[in-house]
Scaffold this motif. Sequence first.
Motif, PDB file in Angstrom:
ATOM      1  N   GLY A 105      32.748  14.061 -63.224  1.00  0.00           N
ATOM      2  CA  GLY A 105      32.761  12.996 -62.229  1.00  0.00           C
ATOM      3  C   GLY A 105      32.034  11.755 -62.719  1.00  0.00           C
ATOM      4  O   GLY A 105      32.473  10.624 -62.505  1.00  0.00           O
ATOM      5  N   SER A 106      30.928  11.997 -63.402  1.00  0.00           N
ATOM      6  CA  SER A 106      30.133  10.869 -63.891  1.00  0.00           C
ATOM      7  C   SER A 106      30.887  10.098 -64.962  1.00  0.00           C
ATOM      8  O   SER A 106      30.890   8.861 -64.973  1.00  0.00           O
ATOM      9  N   TYR A 107      31.538  10.827 -65.847  1.00  0.00           N
ATOM     10  CA  TYR A 107      32.302  10.162 -66.902  1.00  0.00           C
ATOM     11  C   TYR A 107      33.452   9.352 -66.310  1.00  0.00           C
ATOM     12  O   TYR A 107      33.743   8.235 -66.733  1.00  0.00           O
ATOM     13  N   TYR A 108      34.074   9.958 -65.337  1.00  0.00           N
ATOM     14  CA  TYR A 108      35.193   9.252 -64.694  1.00  0.00           C
ATOM     15  C   TYR A 108      34.693   7.961 -64.053  1.00  0.00           C
ATOM     16  O   TYR A 108      35.312   6.891 -64.156  1.00  0.00           O
ATOM     17  N   LEU A 109      33.557   8.091 -63.374  1.00  0.00           N
ATOM     18  CA  LEU A 109      32.984   6.918 -62.722  1.00  0.00           C
ATOM     19  C   LEU A 109      32.644   5.836 -63.747  1.00  0.00           C
ATOM     20  O   LEU A 109      32.949   4.652 -63.557  1.00  0.00           O
ATOM     21  N   MET A 110      32.048   6.237 -64.840  1.00  0.00           N
ATOM     22  CA  MET A 110      31.655   5.272 -65.875  1.00  0.00           C
ATOM     23  C   MET A 110      32.888   4.626 -66.506  1.00  0.00           C
ATOM     24  O   MET A 110      32.902   3.415 -66.755  1.00  0.00           O
ATOM     25  N   ASP A 111      33.876   5.455 -66.748  1.00  0.00           N
ATOM     26  CA  ASP A 111      35.098   4.915 -67.355  1.00  0.00           C
ATOM     27  C   ASP A 111      35.751   3.893 -66.423  1.00  0.00           C
ATOM     28  O   ASP A 111      36.186   2.822 -66.853  1.00  0.00           O
ATOM     29  N   HIS A 112      35.802   4.233 -65.166  1.00  0.00           N
ATOM     30  CA  HIS A 112      36.377   3.309 -64.190  1.00  0.00           C
ATOM     31  C   HIS A 112      35.549   2.022 -64.133  1.00  0.00           C
ATOM     32  O   HIS A 112      36.089   0.909 -64.082  1.00  0.00           O
ATOM     33  N   PHE A 113      34.258   2.183 -64.165  1.00  0.00           N
ATOM     34  CA  PHE A 113      33.366   1.028 -64.117  1.00  0.00           C
ATOM     35  C   PHE A 113      33.599   0.122 -65.331  1.00  0.00           C
ATOM     36  O   PHE A 113      33.667  -1.103 -65.210  1.00  0.00           O
ATOM     37  N   CYS A 114      33.698   0.755 -66.496  1.00  0.00           N
ATOM     38  CA  CYS A 114      33.928  -0.026 -67.727  1.00  0.00           C
ATOM     39  C   CYS A 114      35.265  -0.777 -67.661  1.00  0.00           C
ATOM     40  O   CYS A 114      35.399  -1.871 -68.197  1.00  0.00           O
ATOM     41  N   LYS A 115      36.208  -0.171 -67.020  1.00  0.00           N
ATOM     42  CA  LYS A 115      37.521  -0.803 -66.918  1.00  0.00           C
ATOM     43  C   LYS A 115      37.477  -2.025 -66.004  1.00  0.00           C
ATOM     44  O   LYS A 115      38.065  -3.066 -66.290  1.00  0.00           O
ATOM     45  N   LYS A 116      36.764  -1.887 -64.920  1.00  0.00           N
ATOM     46  CA  LYS A 116      36.742  -2.950 -63.917  1.00  0.00           C
ATOM     47  C   LYS A 116      35.750  -4.063 -64.242  1.00  0.00           C
ATOM     48  O   LYS A 116      35.897  -5.198 -63.785  1.00  0.00           O
ATOM     49  N   MET A 117      34.760  -3.700 -64.994  1.00  0.00           N
ATOM     50  CA  MET A 117      33.654  -4.629 -65.230  1.00  0.00           C
ATOM     51  C   MET A 117      34.073  -5.978 -65.823  1.00  0.00           C
ATOM     52  O   MET A 117      33.595  -7.024 -65.363  1.00  0.00           O
ATOM     53  N   PRO A 118      34.936  -6.013 -66.834  1.00  0.00           N
ATOM     54  CA  PRO A 118      35.262  -7.312 -67.440  1.00  0.00           C
ATOM     55  C   PRO A 118      35.824  -8.314 -66.441  1.00  0.00           C
ATOM     56  O   PRO A 118      35.424  -9.476 -66.431  1.00  0.00           O
ATOM     57  N   SER A 119      36.732  -7.851 -65.611  1.00  0.00           N
ATOM     58  CA  SER A 119      37.310  -8.794 -64.649  1.00  0.00           C
ATOM     59  C   SER A 119      36.300  -9.151 -63.566  1.00  0.00           C
ATOM     60  O   SER A 119      36.373 -10.229 -62.974  1.00  0.00           O
ATOM     61  N   TRP A 120      35.382  -8.245 -63.322  1.00  0.00           N
ATOM     62  CA  TRP A 120      34.376  -8.514 -62.303  1.00  0.00           C
ATOM     63  C   TRP A 120      33.405  -9.604 -62.747  1.00  0.00           C
ATOM     64  O   TRP A 120      33.132 -10.550 -62.002  1.00  0.00           O
ATOM     65  N   ILE A 121      32.903  -9.484 -63.952  1.00  0.00           N
ATOM     66  CA  ILE A 121      31.872 -10.450 -64.348  1.00  0.00           C
ATOM     67  C   ILE A 121      32.464 -11.844 -64.577  1.00  0.00           C
ATOM     68  O   ILE A 121      31.734 -12.825 -64.590  1.00  0.00           O
ATOM     69  N   GLU A 122      33.777 -11.893 -64.735  1.00  0.00           N
ATOM     70  CA  GLU A 122      34.387 -13.229 -64.844  1.00  0.00           C
ATOM     71  C   GLU A 122      34.219 -14.022 -63.563  1.00  0.00           C
ATOM     72  O   GLU A 122      34.294 -15.247 -63.557  1.00  0.00           O
ATOM     73  N   MET A 123      34.003 -13.321 -62.480  1.00  0.00           N
ATOM     74  CA  MET A 123      33.865 -14.003 -61.197  1.00  0.00           C
ATOM     75  C   MET A 123      32.422 -14.374 -60.906  1.00  0.00           C
ATOM     76  O   MET A 123      32.147 -15.104 -59.958  1.00  0.00           O
ATOM     77  N   LEU A 124      31.498 -13.845 -61.686  1.00  0.00           N
ATOM     78  CA  LEU A 124      30.094 -14.044 -61.371  1.00  0.00           C
ATOM     79  C   LEU A 124      29.631 -15.443 -61.745  1.00  0.00           C
ATOM     80  O   LEU A 124      30.097 -16.018 -62.728  1.00  0.00           O
ATOM     81  N   PRO A 125      28.710 -15.971 -60.966  1.00  0.00           N
ATOM     82  CA  PRO A 125      28.156 -17.274 -61.311  1.00  0.00           C
ATOM     83  C   PRO A 125      27.478 -17.220 -62.674  1.00  0.00           C
ATOM     84  O   PRO A 125      26.961 -16.180 -63.075  1.00  0.00           O
ATOM     85  N   TYR A 126      27.493 -18.285 -63.350  1.00  0.00           N
ATOM     86  CA  TYR A 126      26.914 -18.450 -64.680  1.00  0.00           C
ATOM     87  C   TYR A 126      27.712 -17.690 -65.744  1.00  0.00           C
ATOM     88  O   TYR A 126      28.072 -18.254 -66.757  1.00  0.00           O
ATOM     89  N   LEU A 127      27.979 -16.438 -65.502  1.00  0.00           N
ATOM     90  CA  LEU A 127      28.765 -15.684 -66.480  1.00  0.00           C
ATOM     91  C   LEU A 127      30.164 -16.261 -66.592  1.00  0.00           C
ATOM     92  O   LEU A 127      30.775 -16.246 -67.658  1.00  0.00           O
ATOM     93  N   HIS A 128      30.611 -16.766 -65.501  1.00  0.00           N
ATOM     94  CA  HIS A 128      31.922 -17.410 -65.482  1.00  0.00           C
ATOM     95  C   HIS A 128      31.981 -18.576 -66.455  1.00  0.00           C
ATOM     96  O   HIS A 128      33.020 -18.856 -67.061  1.00  0.00           O
TER      97      HIS A 128
END
Length: 831
Positions: free
Chosen positions: A637-660
């Motif tokens: 479960g933890s690996y699945y969660l981490m893998d999903h997180f890694c997948k979503k993270m790039p598009s997520w941080i593109e929306m963040l202030p400054y990181l954008h």
Amino acid sequence: MYRHHEHQSLGQEQSASPTTSTERCIPIKRRLLNKFYSSKRTASAQANGRIPVSDAELSCHGVDHVEQAEALDLRKRKKATSSSLPRFKWESADRQEQASQQLQSPDTILEQCLRGVDPVTGRPTVQNVLRYHDLSKLSIGERTELDKMRDDEILAKYLKTACEQRDRALYHSESSARRPSNSKGTISTMLFDQEPNWDGPDNLGSRLSRKSSRADTFGRSNGSTPTRRHQPYESQSEVYSAIPQDLARMGSDLSTISVNDLWEPVNASQDLISVHHISSLAADESDNLPQIGNGSIRTDYEIPSNSRNVTLKQPKGEQHFVAHSCQRTTSHSNVSSGGTASSGEAEHLHVGVVERLHNHIENIVVKSEADTCSFAENGQNLTRATNAKRDPESKATVGVKNAAGGKCPICSDVVSGYHYGTHSCESCKGFFKRTIQNKRNERLACALAGSCVIILQNRKHCAYCRFKKCLDVGMKQEAVRGDRQRGGRSMYEGSSEQRRRLQLQTQQQQNEALGQIKKRKPRKRAPSTATQPPAGDRDDQSLEIMRMHPQQTLGHQERMPSNPVTSSASIPTTSTDISINPSTSTGSTTTTCSDSCDEYILYLRKLESIEATFFNPFGLPRISIDRCHSEKSLLTGSYYLMDHFCKKMPSWIEMLPYLHDLEVGDRSVLLKANWLQVLILTVCFRCHDNEGHLILPDRSHCDMMAVVNSVAILDIVRRMKQLAQKLQALKTTQDEYFYLKLLILLNSDVKNLSQPSRIRSYQEKVQEHLFDLGMAREGISASMKIGRLLLKLSELERLSHLIKEHLVFTQVAGQLGHRKYSNLEDMLEDY
DNA sequence: GTAGCCTTGAAC
DNA sequence: GTTCAAGGCTAC
């Protein structure tokens, strides 16, 4: 092969078929068409590039024997009379130079136009006169009246007026500009740079009016290249004597032109005229056309100053139309903008207008049967691509029309589905994807300044124009996934999924209004969100808000308020707990909070809402792991969660202030270095209950300490639990949690950053925001809390190292070989 | 580089 | 299980 219209025979044609009533009604649409094409003539091309058409060629192109016989007969008659009709002389090469010199002289242009003489070819045309007098300014009534007049009557009328104007101008000032102000830029001086295949608008006319001039067009097949010179008329009387003949040559049957008449088969190596012909066709007809070959054009084209609809700007880097290499162009093609326009007007002078103008005329010719249509009316058609950009609904409509089985709006191929925001064929879909993925769009160029007409047969020839058309018809660059994640549905603006949901939402609102709302069944795979809208809906709405307030994109740090209002002190566990109404915020002691501040808070919470959608394990789809009865299931479960997180993270941080605002490379480096800390913070903040217990993604409250046997894992679980308890004890708010994430990500100490100082400054700003937030809410006591919160970052870093070591040592993919965690493996690549 | 076909995966 | 819109593969 080159076809042309035999001007020599016209006088005879006229005598053979005297003016009829149909000649009096050459419609405006036809005149506009000729107006357009008459601007594309080059005298030298006509003089040097003509090759006689043989009888064999005639048969090749479907000219039957009867027609050939007629042609032969006409040739005989022409031969007998041609010597007595020396009105036109084909010019030699030096004629072009002479014509160019004439072009540069306003007086010459004026004179030529007053006389109705084309400054390039020296031939009198009614189009030039109409152009000079700015047909587009005429009212519908005036145009209708013009339609009823014979062309020679029109010429006579305008020549008289023009001569009066000229005389007045000469009287007042010899040196002042002699052209009326409203005529500025109205003289089309488009030159084809030795375009061998351009046979001029008159030959288009001959194609258009086969009934009257086919015999002329194919009549000269005696094997000799015509060498007559084409010279301007020397006297006004000569003009007047020539005009009726010239008008007659233009064809008396133009009012009965059919769409089919717009095209005639030509050789494979064809030219822009062919392209323009093709685009005048209905889509069905264009499918059967031969491949369009190479072509080049030089256009010195000025747009009428009152053609306000034509405002397409030249793409960056091509303001001066410096020719770039282009695979479809074999001849040198220097496309230069008209040099007589002012700098302001130059913005609007774009050779691409050729296509727009052509489209405009196409609309008149093909789509409109109303001869009295005005420029203003059709200007809407002229800019339909632009309007399509502004109006998603119109694109949607187009999309519906082009749905499966329809025609691709880019190249007219068969639509294979809805791709990147519009219905398109498979090849255009692939082309768009490749272009974005390879970042090829940044280096594309068109030698014709973006004026190519894309059809099925030539879609490979100019990638620039094809890509431009893709964007014009509504393809979205953001629909091409940066992470190359396969499968699933995208939620970019204009995606089919978004449209579907919006439609559903609208339907629901309608039902609600009617009191017929039906409660949706809770979804099985997300029991915790049964009382919430679906995760995707929340995501969609959040994105919608962001689109509605693009100026609030937090990437623009200057929009960040110095004293953002805090949200509720309680820790929400789901996005629905977040109030999006700033007025409901508790403890708001901010002295000033402008509208933009409110919007900022709204935006901030929406971002958090999206994050909940992205990372909240309770909202994760298809995350069905066994209950934590064993260490292995916990790890799975933890690996699945981490893998999903890694997948979503790039598009997520593109929306963040400054990181954008950061460069993609730096963003990637920061992500790879800090993703796990962010995940740990997410889990500790969101995935614990009131007692500080960690909760599994399947919402089960099991005692993880009891099921793990590995000392290493036990230590990790214990420390995470402690961290979660500490965060809860500090009453960490959602805003503080959000700022902590930013602080983690904006770590300037990470290696291989290209702009560490910039990142450091961003981090300092986030720290300031965090302190301002605390001060605004709790005053001086907040500093202690924030200090403690910041201390937790070091604990997060230690935990992160611990977990990474565990992941590397256990070789995630290897030990759990039946399932791949590619995203996770990528993140661990350089560790 | 192009384009047709295949695979993938979220939503239903 | 089906649909559909992504990305991938591969012959050209």
